[in-house]
Design a protein around this motif. Structure first.
Motif, mmCIF file in Angstrom:
data_model
loop_
_atom_site.group_PDB
_atom_site.id
_atom_site.type_symbol
_atom_site.label_atom_id
_atom_site.label_comp_id
_atom_site.label_asym_id
_atom_site.label_seq_id
_atom_site.Cartn_x
_atom_site.Cartn_y
_atom_site.Cartn_z
ATOM 1 N N ASN A 11 -6.036 15.398 40.748
ATOM 2 C CA ASN A 11 -6.309 16.214 39.562
ATOM 3 C C ASN A 11 -5.133 17.124 39.203
ATOM 4 N N LYS A 12 -4.385 17.556 40.198
ATOM 5 C CA LYS A 12 -3.246 18.440 39.970
ATOM 6 C C LYS A 12 -1.929 17.680 39.794
ATOM 7 N N LEU A 13 -1.928 16.386 40.032
ATOM 8 C CA LEU A 13 -0.727 15.570 39.959
ATOM 9 C C LEU A 13 -0.131 15.592 38.555
ATOM 10 N N ILE A 18 5.620 12.692 40.166
ATOM 11 C CA ILE A 18 5.964 11.280 40.367
ATOM 12 C C ILE A 18 7.473 11.099 40.290
ATOM 13 N N LYS A 19 8.085 11.729 39.310
ATOM 14 C CA LYS A 19 9.539 11.641 39.150
ATOM 15 C C LYS A 19 10.261 12.190 40.376
ATOM 16 N N THR A 20 9.809 13.332 40.860
ATOM 17 C CA THR A 20 10.417 13.961 42.037
ATOM 18 C C THR A 20 10.224 13.098 43.276
ATOM 19 N N PHE A 21 9.032 12.549 43.458
ATOM 20 C CA PHE A 21 8.759 11.683 44.601
ATOM 21 C C PHE A 21 9.677 10.466 44.577
ATOM 22 N N GLY A 26 14.626 7.731 46.674
ATOM 23 C CA GLY A 26 15.750 6.920 46.227
ATOM 24 C C GLY A 26 15.339 5.752 45.345
ATOM 25 N N ILE A 27 14.240 5.924 44.629
ATOM 26 C CA ILE A 27 13.710 4.859 43.776
ATOM 27 C C ILE A 27 14.043 5.178 42.322
ATOM 28 N N ASN A 71 8.969 -1.584 44.707
ATOM 29 C CA ASN A 71 9.013 -0.292 45.401
ATOM 30 C C ASN A 71 7.621 0.306 45.551
ATOM 31 N N ILE A 72 6.813 0.182 44.522
ATOM 32 C CA ILE A 72 5.434 0.692 44.582
ATOM 33 C C ILE A 72 4.639 -0.058 45.649
ATOM 34 N N ILE A 73 4.779 -1.364 45.681
ATOM 35 C CA ILE A 73 4.058 -2.170 46.676
ATOM 36 C C ILE A 73 4.468 -1.764 48.085
ATOM 37 N N ASN A 74 5.758 -1.597 48.308
ATOM 38 C CA ASN A 74 6.225 -1.189 49.639
ATOM 39 C C ASN A 74 5.676 0.178 50.032
ATOM 40 N N LEU A 75 5.688 1.118 49.095
ATOM 41 C CA LEU A 75 5.133 2.447 49.380
ATOM 42 C C LEU A 75 3.628 2.377 49.609
ATOM 43 N N TYR A 76 2.963 1.579 48.798
ATOM 44 C CA TYR A 76 1.512 1.430 48.935
ATOM 45 C C TYR A 76 1.151 0.905 50.320
ATOM 46 N N LYS A 77 1.861 -0.107 50.770
ATOM 47 C CA LYS A 77 1.605 -0.670 52.104
ATOM 48 C C LYS A 77 1.878 0.352 53.195
ATOM 49 N N GLU A 78 2.990 1.081 53.050
ATOM 50 C CA GLU A 78 3.348 2.090 54.032
ATOM 51 C C GLU A 78 2.283 3.182 54.157
#
Length: 84
Positions: A11-13, A18-21, A26-27, A71-78
């Motif tokens: 809710n606070k996101l 997202i840009k900072t993350f 390094g994405i 990159n999203i898939i890799n982060l999601y799995k991690e």
């Protein structure tokens, strides 16, 4: 996993979060992709937490670059491994 805690975070996101993350990981991500990813997170986070992710990810893949998607898939799995 505490769904209430995650809901409060979502809710606070902000798009800047997202840009900072992405930057910190390094994405490279385009501005239009930030908008899309933000929208998907806000709309579908509960489905992801329940494991109903296949259709959502397939739709997302059509809207963003292949590099960003991978990159999203890799982060999601991690992070999925860390939460289960």
């Amino acid at each position: 996993m505490n769904i209430l805690l995650i809901s409060k975070y979502i809710n606070k996101l902000t798009k800047d979060d997202i840009k900072t993350f992405a930057y910190n990981k390094g994405i490279p991500i385009e501005e239009y992709e930030i908008d899309i990813v933000y929208s998907y997170i806000k709309k579908y986070y509960k489905e992801f937490l329940q494991g109903n992710d296949t259709l959502i990810l397939n739709n997302l893949k059509k809207e963003i670059s292949e590099n960003t998607y991978n990159n999203i898939i890799n982060l999601y799995k991690e992070y999925k491994r860390k939460l289960t």
